[in-house]
Design a protein around this motif. Structure first.
Motif, mmCIF file in Angstrom:
data_model
loop_
_atom_site.group_PDB
_atom_site.id
_atom_site.type_symbol
_atom_site.label_atom_id
_atom_site.label_comp_id
_atom_site.label_asym_id
_atom_site.label_seq_id
_atom_site.Cartn_x
_atom_site.Cartn_y
_atom_site.Cartn_z
ATOM 1 N N ASN A 139 0.812 -1.221 0.000
ATOM 2 C CA ASN A 139 0.000 0.000 0.000
ATOM 3 C C ASN A 139 0.847 1.273 0.000
ATOM 4 O OD1 ASN A 139 -2.505 -1.189 -0.121
ATOM 5 N ND2 ASN A 139 -2.733 -1.316 2.097
ATOM 6 N N TYR A 140 2.172 1.111 -0.011
ATOM 7 C CA TYR A 140 3.081 2.261 -0.041
ATOM 8 C C TYR A 140 3.529 2.502 -1.465
ATOM 9 C CZ TYR A 140 7.214 5.127 0.850
ATOM 10 O OH TYR A 140 8.143 6.140 0.857
ATOM 11 N N PRO A 141 3.575 3.701 -1.970
ATOM 12 C CA PRO A 141 3.150 4.939 -1.340
ATOM 13 C C PRO A 141 1.643 5.185 -1.447
ATOM 14 C CG PRO A 141 4.064 5.448 -3.479
ATOM 15 C CD PRO A 141 4.203 3.956 -3.269
ATOM 16 N N ARG A 142 0.969 4.385 -2.312
ATOM 17 C CA ARG A 142 -0.473 4.574 -2.442
ATOM 18 C C ARG A 142 -1.121 3.257 -2.810
ATOM 19 N NH1 ARG A 142 -1.427 9.111 -6.186
ATOM 20 N NH2 ARG A 142 -3.571 8.473 -6.077
ATOM 21 N N ASP A 143 -2.358 3.094 -2.368
ATOM 22 C CA ASP A 143 -3.154 1.935 -2.717
ATOM 23 C C ASP A 143 -3.536 2.055 -4.192
ATOM 24 O OD1 ASP A 143 -4.936 -0.387 -1.510
ATOM 25 O OD2 ASP A 143 -6.193 0.754 -2.917
ATOM 26 N N GLU A 144 -3.474 0.955 -4.917
ATOM 27 C CA GLU A 144 -3.758 0.988 -6.357
ATOM 28 C C GLU A 144 -5.202 1.348 -6.676
ATOM 29 O OE1 GLU A 144 -2.603 -2.673 -8.206
ATOM 30 O OE2 GLU A 144 -0.540 -2.514 -7.500
ATOM 31 N N LYS A 145 -6.120 1.044 -5.778
ATOM 32 C CA LYS A 145 -7.541 1.222 -6.077
ATOM 33 C C LYS A 145 -8.206 2.363 -5.315
ATOM 34 C CE LYS A 145 -8.086 -3.622 -7.189
ATOM 35 N NZ LYS A 145 -8.658 -4.888 -6.832
ATOM 36 N N ILE A 146 -7.711 2.685 -4.113
ATOM 37 C CA ILE A 146 -8.391 3.672 -3.265
ATOM 38 C C ILE A 146 -7.457 4.839 -2.972
ATOM 39 C CG2 ILE A 146 -9.583 4.055 -1.076
ATOM 40 C CD1 ILE A 146 -10.081 1.021 -0.968
ATOM 41 N N ALA A 147 -7.815 6.009 -3.484
ATOM 42 C CA ALA A 147 -7.023 7.214 -3.212
ATOM 43 C C ALA A 147 -7.190 7.620 -1.755
ATOM 44 C CB ALA A 147 -7.473 8.348 -4.127
ATOM 45 N N ASN A 148 -6.101 8.094 -1.153
ATOM 46 C CA ASN A 148 -6.096 8.555 0.244
ATOM 47 C C ASN A 148 -6.525 7.456 1.220
ATOM 48 O OD1 ASN A 148 -5.385 11.352 -0.334
ATOM 49 N ND2 ASN A 148 -7.411 11.447 -1.260
ATOM 50 N N TYR A 149 -6.180 6.225 0.898
ATOM 51 C CA TYR A 149 -6.590 5.086 1.714
ATOM 52 C C TYR A 149 -6.089 5.229 3.152
ATOM 53 C CZ TYR A 149 -6.913 0.255 3.348
ATOM 54 O OH TYR A 149 -7.187 -0.877 4.071
ATOM 55 N N PRO A 150 -6.997 5.173 4.138
ATOM 56 C CA PRO A 150 -6.586 5.238 5.542
ATOM 57 C C PRO A 150 -6.306 3.822 6.068
ATOM 58 C CG PRO A 150 -8.962 5.394 5.403
ATOM 59 C CD PRO A 150 -8.451 5.249 3.989
#
Length: 181
Positions: A139-150
């Protein structure tokens, strides 16, 4: 909404040490906050007339100053009694309860990046001095499917499917009561 008064001389201080183990890359954004909730709703303004819903927020936060002490370690201090009970709305004294400290890590702070969040329940700070959360490195640096994933992680590597357990990193928050002079 009124500004709640901070306690100038808190007694219930705790030192925090936040340690990342096996991080997936650098984290340029590191933020911390302490949450407090109002425990007695009768001190708030009346609920909205039409809907009957209480629209006054009962939660508030104070920032935690986090100092980097090594490449993967940060330190800060929180107060369980960080806010002063008071009559903020003209309906009686509002009483605050510490909910707990939380930290958030982001790779660069760019829009859409995963927010890796770790927290400790204030009620556990006196007895459970260490809390570790585990996160999937994918999930680093970003989740492939969900922006701003908490991503709040999991309390154990066992919560992940076996094939991902070798691809985890952790955030540990250690708490220690600050000695009073």
């Amino acid at each position: 909404m009124p500004t709640y008064k901070q306690n100038p001389k808190p007694d219930a201080l705790y030192d925090l040490t936040i340690t990342l183990s096996n991080p997936p890359g650098p984290f340029e954004v590191v933020e911390g906050w302490m949450q407090y909730d109002i425990t007695n709703m009768d001190c708030l303004p009346p609920a909205e007339y039409f809907s009957g819903v209480q629209t006054t927020p009962i939660s508030t936060t104070l920032p935690i100053k986090l100092d980097r002490t090594s490449s993967n370690t940060y330190q800060g201090r929180v107060a369980l009694d960080g806010l002063i009970d008071g009559d903020y709305f003209g309906h009686g004294v509002c009483r605050f309860k510490a909910i707990g400290p939380a930290v958030r890590f982001k790779a660069t702070g760019a829009e859409g990046e995963t927010r890796f969040v770790a927290s400790v329940d204030a009620d556990d700070m006196a007895t459970k001095t260490e809390n570790t959360s585990y996160y999937w490195r994918g999930n680093y640096p970003r989740d492939e499917k969900i922006a701003n994933y908490p991503d709040h992680g999991a309390p154990s590597p066992d919560k992940y499917v076996e094939r991902l357990r070798g691809e985890l990193f952790s955030i540990t928050i250690t708490t220690a009561r600050t000695p009073q002079p």
